[in-house]
Design a protein around this motif. Structure first.
Motif, PDB file in Angstrom:
ATOM      1  N   ILE A   1      -4.506  50.722 -21.340  1.00 60.54           N
ATOM      2  CA  ILE A   1      -3.595  49.942 -20.494  1.00 60.54           C
ATOM      3  C   ILE A   1      -4.008  50.078 -19.031  1.00 60.54           C
ATOM      4  CG2 ILE A   1      -1.232  49.807 -19.618  1.00 60.54           C
ATOM      5  CD1 ILE A   1      -0.302  50.523 -22.476  1.00 60.54           C
ATOM      6  N   ASP A   2      -4.336  51.306 -18.614  1.00 67.80           N
ATOM      7  CA  ASP A   2      -4.788  51.516 -17.236  1.00 67.80           C
ATOM      8  C   ASP A   2      -6.040  50.692 -16.949  1.00 67.80           C
ATOM      9  OD1 ASP A   2      -2.722  53.310 -16.836  1.00 67.80           O
ATOM     10  OD2 ASP A   2      -3.962  55.084 -17.211  1.00 67.80           O
ATOM     11  N   GLU A   3      -6.976  50.730 -17.882  1.00 70.63           N
ATOM     12  CA  GLU A   3      -8.209  49.960 -17.717  1.00 70.63           C
ATOM     13  C   GLU A   3      -7.914  48.463 -17.596  1.00 70.63           C
ATOM     14  OE1 GLU A   3     -12.391  49.052 -20.170  1.00 70.63           O
ATOM     15  OE2 GLU A   3     -10.826  50.305 -21.065  1.00 70.63           O
ATOM     16  N   MET A   4      -7.034  47.967 -18.467  1.00 70.55           N
ATOM     17  CA  MET A   4      -6.687  46.548 -18.436  1.00 70.55           C
ATOM     18  C   MET A   4      -6.027  46.162 -17.116  1.00 70.55           C
ATOM     19  SD  MET A   4      -4.190  44.423 -21.065  1.00 70.55           S
ATOM     20  CE  MET A   4      -2.699  45.282 -20.525  1.00 70.55           C
ATOM     21  N   VAL A   5      -5.067  46.960 -16.668  1.00 72.73           N
ATOM     22  CA  VAL A   5      -4.346  46.636 -15.441  1.00 72.73           C
ATOM     23  C   VAL A   5      -5.268  46.721 -14.229  1.00 72.73           C
ATOM     24  CG1 VAL A   5      -2.459  47.361 -13.913  1.00 72.73           C
ATOM     25  CG2 VAL A   5      -2.103  47.247 -16.384  1.00 72.73           C
ATOM     26  N   GLU A   6      -6.190  47.677 -14.236  1.00 72.47           N
ATOM     27  CA  GLU A   6      -7.149  47.762 -13.130  1.00 72.47           C
ATOM     28  C   GLU A   6      -8.010  46.500 -13.066  1.00 72.47           C
ATOM     29  OE1 GLU A   6      -9.163  51.417 -13.874  1.00 72.47           O
ATOM     30  OE2 GLU A   6      -7.380  52.640 -13.403  1.00 72.47           O
ATOM     31  N   ARG A   7      -8.455  46.025 -14.215  1.00 75.28           N
ATOM     32  CA  ARG A   7      -9.257  44.794 -14.225  1.00 75.28           C
ATOM     33  C   ARG A   7      -8.410  43.602 -13.778  1.00 75.28           C
ATOM     34  NH1 ARG A   7     -13.479  44.729 -19.353  1.00 75.28           N
ATOM     35  NH2 ARG A   7     -13.982  46.952 -19.331  1.00 75.28           N
ATOM     36  N   ILE A   8      -7.158  43.568 -14.196  1.00 76.64           N
ATOM     37  CA  ILE A   8      -6.275  42.486 -13.748  1.00 76.64           C
ATOM     38  C   ILE A   8      -6.147  42.520 -12.224  1.00 76.64           C
ATOM     39  CG2 ILE A   8      -3.876  41.683 -13.753  1.00 76.64           C
ATOM     40  CD1 ILE A   8      -3.741  42.562 -16.721  1.00 76.64           C
ATOM     41  N   GLY A   9      -5.999  43.709 -11.649  1.00 79.21           N
ATOM     42  CA  GLY A   9      -5.899  43.830 -10.199  1.00 79.21           C
ATOM     43  C   GLY A   9      -7.120  43.295  -9.486  1.00 79.21           C
TER      44      GLY A   9
ATOM     45  N   CYS B   1      -9.129  41.011 -10.603  1.00 80.73           N
ATOM     46  CA  CYS B   1      -9.152  39.555 -10.763  1.00 80.73           C
ATOM     47  C   CYS B   1      -8.103  38.875  -9.884  1.00 80.73           C
ATOM     48  CB  CYS B   1      -8.952  39.191 -12.227  1.00 80.73           C
ATOM     49  SG  CYS B   1     -10.310  39.757 -13.280  1.00 80.73           S
ATOM     50  N   LEU B   2      -6.986  39.540  -9.653  1.00 82.62           N
ATOM     51  CA  LEU B   2      -6.006  39.008  -8.706  1.00 82.62           C
ATOM     52  C   LEU B   2      -6.596  38.967  -7.300  1.00 82.62           C
ATOM     53  CD1 LEU B   2      -2.733  40.770  -9.935  1.00 82.62           C
ATOM     54  CD2 LEU B   2      -3.283  38.341 -10.145  1.00 82.62           C
ATOM     55  N   ASP B   3      -7.365  40.002  -6.939  1.00 88.00           N
ATOM     56  CA  ASP B   3      -8.036  40.009  -5.638  1.00 88.00           C
ATOM     57  C   ASP B   3      -9.010  38.834  -5.527  1.00 88.00           C
ATOM     58  OD1 ASP B   3      -6.695  42.295  -4.858  1.00 88.00           O
ATOM     59  OD2 ASP B   3      -8.355  43.653  -5.366  1.00 88.00           O
ATOM     60  N   LEU B   4      -9.781  38.607  -6.577  1.00 90.37           N
ATOM     61  CA  LEU B   4     -10.754  37.513  -6.563  1.00 90.37           C
ATOM     62  C   LEU B   4     -10.058  36.160  -6.478  1.00 90.37           C
ATOM     63  CD1 LEU B   4     -13.210  38.870  -9.294  1.00 90.37           C
ATOM     64  CD2 LEU B   4     -13.655  38.712  -6.828  1.00 90.37           C
ATOM     65  N   THR B   5      -8.935  36.041  -7.178  1.00 87.00           N
ATOM     66  CA  THR B   5      -8.177  34.782  -7.122  1.00 87.00           C
ATOM     67  C   THR B   5      -7.618  34.572  -5.722  1.00 87.00           C
ATOM     68  OG1 THR B   5      -7.580  35.061  -9.453  1.00 87.00           O
ATOM     69  CG2 THR B   5      -6.299  33.468  -8.178  1.00 87.00           C
ATOM     70  N   LEU B   6      -7.097  35.627  -5.119  1.00 87.56           N
ATOM     71  CA  LEU B   6      -6.572  35.526  -3.758  1.00 87.56           C
ATOM     72  C   LEU B   6      -7.657  35.089  -2.782  1.00 87.56           C
ATOM     73  CD1 LEU B   6      -4.310  35.953  -1.696  1.00 87.56           C
ATOM     74  CD2 LEU B   6      -4.956  38.379  -1.609  1.00 87.56           C
ATOM     75  N   GLU B   7      -8.848  35.666  -2.912  1.00 81.74           N
ATOM     76  CA  GLU B   7      -9.960  35.271  -2.052  1.00 81.74           C
ATOM     77  C   GLU B   7     -10.278  33.786  -2.220  1.00 81.74           C
ATOM     78  OE1 GLU B   7     -13.337  37.720  -2.826  1.00 81.74           O
ATOM     79  OE2 GLU B   7     -12.282  39.597  -2.376  1.00 81.74           O
ATOM     80  N   GLU B   8     -10.252  33.318  -3.464  1.00 82.08           N
ATOM     81  CA  GLU B   8     -10.600  31.920  -3.709  1.00 82.08           C
ATOM     82  C   GLU B   8      -9.551  30.969  -3.147  1.00 82.08           C
ATOM     83  OE1 GLU B   8     -11.874  28.882  -7.342  1.00 82.08           O
ATOM     84  OE2 GLU B   8     -11.532  31.010  -7.768  1.00 82.08           O
TER      85      GLU B   8
ATOM     86  N   GLN C   1      -2.819  22.288  -8.100  1.00 79.66           N
ATOM     87  CA  GLN C   1      -3.855  23.251  -7.720  1.00 79.66           C
ATOM     88  C   GLN C   1      -4.261  24.149  -8.882  1.00 79.66           C
ATOM     89  OE1 GLN C   1      -2.168  25.161  -4.245  1.00 79.66           O
ATOM     90  NE2 GLN C   1      -2.770  23.479  -2.893  1.00 79.66           N
ATOM     91  N   ALA C   2      -3.440  24.223  -9.926  1.00 78.10           N
ATOM     92  CA  ALA C   2      -3.761  24.958 -11.163  1.00 78.10           C
ATOM     93  C   ALA C   2      -4.318  26.353 -10.867  1.00 78.10           C
ATOM     94  CB  ALA C   2      -4.745  24.149 -12.014  1.00 78.10           C
ATOM     95  N   VAL C   3      -3.584  27.104 -10.046  1.00 81.21           N
ATOM     96  CA  VAL C   3      -4.044  28.427  -9.657  1.00 81.21           C
ATOM     97  C   VAL C   3      -4.109  29.364 -10.867  1.00 81.21           C
ATOM     98  CG1 VAL C   3      -3.494  30.457  -8.242  1.00 81.21           C
ATOM     99  CG2 VAL C   3      -3.294  28.158  -7.282  1.00 81.21           C
ATOM    100  N   GLY C   4      -3.203  29.180 -11.818  1.00 82.46           N
ATOM    101  CA  GLY C   4      -3.254  30.004 -13.017  1.00 82.46           C
ATOM    102  C   GLY C   4      -4.568  29.874 -13.765  1.00 82.46           C
ATOM    103  N   MET C   5      -5.101  28.677 -13.835  1.00 78.94           N
ATOM    104  CA  MET C   5      -6.368  28.477 -14.531  1.00 78.94           C
ATOM    105  C   MET C   5      -7.534  29.084 -13.746  1.00 78.94           C
ATOM    106  SD  MET C   5      -5.484  27.153 -17.302  1.00 78.94           S
ATOM    107  CE  MET C   5      -7.033  26.628 -18.022  1.00 78.94           C
ATOM    108  N   LEU C   6      -7.454  29.045 -12.409  1.00 79.46           N
ATOM    109  CA  LEU C   6      -8.468  29.727 -11.603  1.00 79.46           C
ATOM    110  C   LEU C   6      -8.435  31.225 -11.882  1.00 79.46           C
ATOM    111  CD1 LEU C   6      -8.006  28.019  -8.102  1.00 79.46           C
ATOM    112  CD2 LEU C   6      -9.707  27.470  -9.848  1.00 79.46           C
ATOM    113  N   CYS C   7      -7.226  31.768 -11.948  1.00 76.67           N
ATOM    114  CA  CYS C   7      -7.073  33.199 -12.212  1.00 76.67           C
ATOM    115  C   CYS C   7      -7.584  33.539 -13.606  1.00 76.67           C
ATOM    116  CB  CYS C   7      -5.612  33.583 -12.046  1.00 76.67           C
ATOM    117  SG  CYS C   7      -5.288  35.350 -12.181  1.00 76.67           S
ATOM    118  N   ARG C   8      -7.261  32.703 -14.585  1.00 78.03           N
ATOM    119  CA  ARG C   8      -7.704  32.974 -15.949  1.00 78.03           C
ATOM    120  C   ARG C   8      -9.223  33.029 -16.030  1.00 78.03           C
ATOM    121  NH1 ARG C   8      -7.082  29.109 -21.227  1.00 78.03           N
ATOM    122  NH2 ARG C   8      -8.773  28.063 -20.130  1.00 78.03           N
ATOM    123  N   LYS C   9      -9.907  32.155 -15.306  1.00 76.06           N
ATOM    124  CA  LYS C   9     -11.372  32.168 -15.316  1.00 76.06           C
ATOM    125  C   LYS C   9     -11.908  33.476 -14.752  1.00 76.06           C
ATOM    126  CE  LYS C   9     -15.474  29.539 -14.006  1.00 76.06           C
ATOM    127  NZ  LYS C   9     -16.231  30.754 -13.585  1.00 76.06           N
ATOM    128  N   HIS C  10     -11.305  33.959 -13.659  1.00 69.13           N
ATOM    129  CA  HIS C  10     -11.733  35.252 -13.124  1.00 69.13           C
ATOM    130  C   HIS C  10     -11.506  36.352 -14.147  1.00 69.13           C
ATOM    131  CE1 HIS C  10     -12.884  34.036  -9.117  1.00 69.13           C
ATOM    132  NE2 HIS C  10     -11.728  33.411  -8.919  1.00 69.13           N
TER     133      HIS C  10
END
Length: 480
Positions: free
Chosen positions: A455-463, A465-472, A418-427
């Motif tokens: 760091i806060d900015e980066m982690v917020e963006r990661i969060g 993208c994790l939401d978008l990956t979860l939705e997908e 399923q290569a979920v990591g690659m889906l997440c990386r694209k987001h």
């Protein structure tokens, strides 16, 4: 196929002095002519390469004008951050004075001498000598030659086996890729070369079920002793490892692991090699990772952070035990490179290390930004897609899981196909942050110059993208 596109037409100055780029034409030329590292070129041709055109501080801009937080510091290397004019000035001045001369034929140059002396000051006390290369891969090739020459000079040429670890990365040259334990690399080109063997990696998440981390660290180190006894102690020359495995997915060993590795190497009188191509020059909050992990290597491979990636440079720090034999007993060491001690590269390193030292970036990682990254990454472990998250200095990783569990060993992974990591990386890429995928483990290693606010900015963006990956993955019916 040939192309005749005038290169000047690929970028055009705009009234605000910025430039616009013909992205599609650059992608077409890229596909027609540029063979990239570790790339499926047929797949790349279909989607087109991302064209990076500018960088400053911890940010990149692509040819479409998108601003991106570089969570991987280039490729683990831009320790001082982008846009350091003083490094460019140092290289420019050196190129005007002496752009190049080789280090063969009893010849040296001023930046190489100064850098060698500076490294002797910054490194653990057993290191007073350095052999310069052009990259980390060349450094590890040099280590293979140096280790085997050392034992040959001591009258034990049968000691030629070097032990490494599965899923380790030590470069992509023949010797470097052989030292590394990447199965995909070994499947191409008849690797590993003879005399290199591998043991398991110290991944508690992978192998430590039912054990404390401390107990697992001792168990994993014990795999080295088992391999030494299997091969024959009289045949084993050295053990090599990264303090924290980088490309393998930020594999952080338990605190008991490296001291036990040291004890085993001492017991069997084998050389201990620390590959610090990633961990060196402050990445873990100490100048070298071996200092944090509590061991004393005989050889250190370095590259990347020594120049913050501005100019290619690598090398081997040679401890007194090895240096004495090579110098006093060895005669000619028939090994070297055209660009060993390249004056412009050494000038870049001198200025880069001055910045890291005077701005206290190593101490900042240890006392301020590293702990902040740790606390912010720990908060990501609450996300329903994250099994566990961990950090060490300015490196961090988290695992994407299909179902969370009470412990790291109770989580259910996604099927590999399923290569979920690659889906997440694209987001991540699409939403302005670079985070690398190693299977379903997502990792970052930002510039050491990053601030707590960034760091806060980066982690917020990661969060996000994790939401978008979860939705997908939920929409695809993949969640447990």
């Amino acid at each position: 196929m040939t192309t005749n596109t005038p290169l000047a037409s690929l970028r055009v100055a705009t009234p605000d002095a910025r430039e616009t780029y013909d992205t599609q034409e650059l992608q077409r030329l890229d596909s027609a002519h540029f063979l990239h590292p570790f790339t499926d070129h047929a797949a790349l041709r279909e989607r087109g390469a991302r064209v990076i055109v500018r960088a400053d501080d911890v940010y990149l801009w692509d040819s479409e004008g998108r601003k991106i937080i570089d969570g991987m510091a280039g490729l683990w290397c831009v320790n001082a951050g982008y846009g350091r004019a003083s490094i460019a000035d140092a290289v420019h001045a050196q190129m005007l004075q002496l752009p190049f001369y080789n280090s063969f034929f009893n010849t040296t140059n001023v930046p190489a001498v100064k850098l060698a002396a500076l490294l002797a000051r910054l490194t653990p006390p057993q290191f007073q000598h350095v052999f310069f290369t052009g990259s980390g891969s060349e450094a590890n090739d040099t280590i293979v030659r140096m280790v085997r020459r050392y034992w040959q000079l001591l009258g034990e040429p049968e000691r030629d086996i070097i032990v490494s670890r599965r899923n380790a990365y030590h470069g992509s040259t023949m010797a470097g890729a052989s030292l590394g334990g990447m199965a995909g690399m070994h499947a191409q080109g008849g690797l590993p070369i003879p005399g290199i063997v591998h043991i398991g990696q110290p991944s508690y998440a992978e192998h430590g079920r039912g054990m404390s981390e401390a107990a697992f660290g001792l168990l994993a180190a014990g795999w080295l002793e088992e391999k030494i006894l299997e091969a024959g102690p009289e045949r084993v020359a050295a053990f090599i490892g990264e303090p924290v495995q980088g490309a393998g997915g930020v594999i952080i060993p338990p605190s008991t692991y490296w001291p036990e590795i040291q004890r085993i190497c001492d017991k069997y009188d084998i050389l201990l090699v620390s590959d610090e191509v990633i961990c060196g020059f402050g990445r873990l909050g100490t100048w070298f990772g071996c200092e944090l992990m509590g061991f004393q290597p005989d050889l250190i491979a370095f590259a990347k952070g020594v120049t913050s990636g501005y100019v290619p440079l690598g090398g081997v720090l040679v401890g007194g035990r090895v240096a004495h034999v090579l110098i006093e007993k060895g005669g000619d060491f028939n090994h070297g490179f055209t660009y060993s001690g390249h004056p412009a590269a050494c000038a870049a390193a001198l200025e880069n290390l001055r910045i890291i030292e005077t701005e206290g970036l190593v101490e900042r990682v240890a006392l301020e930004t590293g702990p902040h990254l740790g606390s912010r990454f720990a908060s990501l472990a609450m996300h329903p897609l994250v099994g566990h998250a961990e950090t060490c200095g300015m490196t961090a990783g988290l695992n994407l899981v299909r179902r969370k569990g009470a412990t790291v060993h109770d989580c259910e992974a996604f099927p590999a196909e399923q290569a979920v990591g690659m889906l997440c990386r694209k987001h991540m890429f699409d939403n302005g942050v670079i985070m690398r995928a190693v299977g379903d483990r997502m990792i970052v290693a930002p510039p050491l110059s990053i601030t707590k606010e960034q760091i806060d900015e980066m982690v917020e963006r990661i969060g996000v993208c994790l939401d978008l990956t979860l939705e997908e993955v939920a929409a695809r019916g993949w969640m447990g």
